[in-house]
Design a protein around this motif. Sequence first.
Motif, PDB file in Angstrom:
ATOM      1  N   UNK A 205       5.086  13.650   8.088  1.00 14.85           N
ATOM      2  CA  UNK A 205       4.798  12.532   9.016  1.00 14.85           C
ATOM      3  C   UNK A 205       3.706  12.959   9.924  1.00 14.85           C
ATOM      4  N   UNK A 206       3.520  13.991  10.401  1.00 17.41           N
ATOM      5  CA  UNK A 206       2.629  14.466  11.224  1.00 17.41           C
ATOM      6  C   UNK A 206       0.880  14.555  10.643  1.00 17.41           C
TER       7      UNK A 206
ATOM      8  N   UNK B 106       4.348   5.876   7.408  1.00 11.77           N
ATOM      9  CA  UNK B 106       4.532   7.118   7.364  1.00 11.77           C
ATOM     10  C   UNK B 106       5.605   7.979   6.978  1.00 11.77           C
ATOM     11  N   UNK B 107       6.582   7.206   7.213  1.00  9.44           N
ATOM     12  CA  UNK B 107       7.863   8.182   7.073  1.00  9.44           C
ATOM     13  C   UNK B 107       8.227   7.682   5.538  1.00  9.44           C
TER      14      UNK B 107
ATOM     15  N   UNK C  47       4.654  -0.005  12.742  1.00  6.61           N
ATOM     16  CA  UNK C  47       4.532  -0.428  11.289  1.00  6.61           C
ATOM     17  C   UNK C  47       3.841   0.730  10.416  1.00  6.61           C
ATOM     18  N   UNK C  48       2.835   1.394  11.131  1.00  3.53           N
ATOM     19  CA  UNK C  48       2.264   2.649  10.473  1.00  3.53           C
ATOM     20  C   UNK C  48       2.983   3.824  10.548  1.00  3.53           C
TER      21      UNK C  48
ATOM     22  N   UNK D 140       0.657  -1.290  -0.064  1.00  4.04           N
ATOM     23  CA  UNK D 140       0.043  -0.022   0.009  1.00  4.04           C
ATOM     24  C   UNK D 140       0.921   1.331  -0.023  1.00  4.04           C
ATOM     25  N   UNK D 141       1.998   1.271  -0.543  1.00  3.64           N
ATOM     26  CA  UNK D 141       2.825   2.397  -0.378  1.00  3.64           C
ATOM     27  C   UNK D 141       2.208   3.532  -1.390  1.00  3.64           C
ATOM     28  N   UNK D 142       1.520   3.170  -2.497  1.00  6.47           N
ATOM     29  CA  UNK D 142       1.342   4.126  -3.481  1.00  6.47           C
ATOM     30  C   UNK D 142      -0.054   4.527  -3.080  1.00  6.47           C
ATOM     31  N   UNK D 143      -0.702   4.129  -2.065  1.00  8.37           N
ATOM     32  CA  UNK D 143      -2.244   4.466  -2.016  1.00  8.37           C
ATOM     33  C   UNK D 143      -2.629   5.514  -0.889  1.00  8.37           C
ATOM     34  N   UNK D 144      -3.857   6.115  -0.969  1.00  5.80           N
ATOM     35  CA  UNK D 144      -3.783   7.157   0.090  1.00  5.80           C
ATOM     36  C   UNK D 144      -4.231   6.766   1.378  1.00  5.80           C
TER      37      UNK D 144
END
Length: 544
Positions: A418-419, A408-409, A403-404, A361-365
Amino acid sequence: MMKWNNIIWKNKEIWLYKLQRQIFNLSKMGDMEKVFFIQKQLIKHENANFLAVRKVTQDNLGKRTAGVDKISSLTPDERMELVRNIHVDQNSDKILRVTIPKPNGSVRNLGIPTIRDRAKQCLVKFALEPQYEAIFEPNSYGFRPGRSANDARKAIVKCLQRKPKHILDADIKGCFDNIDHSKLLEKLNTFPLFRNQINTWLKVGVLSDFQGNKTEIIPQSGTPQGGTISPLLANIALHGIEKLVSKRGVYLIRYADDFLVLCNEEKELLEAKQKIEVFLKTIGLEFSAEKTKITYSAYSSPKKSSGIDFLGFNFVNYKVGKHKASKDSHGKLTDWMSRCQPSIKSIDRHLKDIKSILKKSSGISQKVLISKLAPVINGWTRYFAVCNATKTFSFCSMRTFYLLKTWSQKKSRSGTKVSKHWIKVDEANWVFGLIENDEVIKLKRHDQTNIIISTKVSKEGSPYDGKVTYWSKRLSSSNKYGSLLRTLLKMKGPKCDMCRIYFNDSDRIEIDHITPRNQGGTSHWDNLRLLHGHCHDTRHSKND
């Protein structure tokens, strides 16, 4: 002509339940002549046809799975046509075989009947299930109405609460694929029409798709997994196994084809195992050498696997002081207590599922990611919320947070802060979510799931025994549903707000907004009500 959405289902459901209750009571009394007479009347009546078609085309979760007929959904008019065309006529369509992967790397073969055969199987099940529910053994829990894995869990906890036991963790090798057809039909106590129809379903050709080429296989044994009636036939084949070994100090608890035998003495356990092996041979089955083992439920050490894993739970006995110890039947302290918690394998598999979703899911919102993770986390925590899982949920929440944070990073490298992926909700500062159109969309943490206190089903209880309110009220403490639905069941009662029929364990229950949200309705509980899935469909079809 009658329209599907104008049918008054209440009268049909009451009619069916009254007949099923009569079958149940007569079967308990052993009056099989009257049982067969009522079953024949049931399958010939159009009320049963209507309910069978509704069950397989609207209520079942696998309703959109197509067989060799390639039909995955029906219009209301097509449903009416199917009602007129289903008859128990001893014929059957071909079955489509679909393979799905199992956690251990092997595959499970599913046989998908056509939608017409699913309706016919449901019709036969309406008549046959109450007959066998009256005689099934009390510690059989898998694929039975009103019973669940949690009831099997409670039965094991009760057996282990006083002192450790020697346990046979048994698994039957390819149960659904290897049941002997002739032996199953011999055990089936029914009349020729049903026996011949079931024999046809067992021996019908199975079409497997090998690289686009349909290959027909004629099964010599087994009941095809995926059929409506297959779980009932498997339970009939294994019926009698508990009575064979049960005696004082020996307990057998079965969930489908997996079962445990718990004994005080190892010698008794070996005797029970020999008896079960003989029983299984008579129906063409045998133990799985890889999965069947004998163990002891007492805690050994942190480095060694302790207790027994069953249905995803771990059961273990601990030595404790006199203030925590259980008492035996004579009121004496045993120096032991039992604990049930999620097994290490279940935790590892769940965290791997979350990690796999995040990797893909690296490329999804963030909103789409939450929609993918939420059902995985909610379903897992809901299943284990009935045991001692507080520490487990805290651990899984911590691991999921990191993991989340990693996800985010990675997003922040492409310019996103990230925030941005973390918001403040009430007193919590780090909540994975976002605010969109003044609506908070957040991911529920594992440790936000409350532990559920539930009661075990009564030994010989069945939804066909006439205690409608008892079975309906049990739903409010079931881990099958989310916290909001359980709260609404307690506050508004276990009845459908539209048809005023009590809910039962096999119903699809849905939450409906009395005033729709597109007309200004809110999600406050005052504006919510519970409906059957088919009643919900009817309500919105009328609005359309």
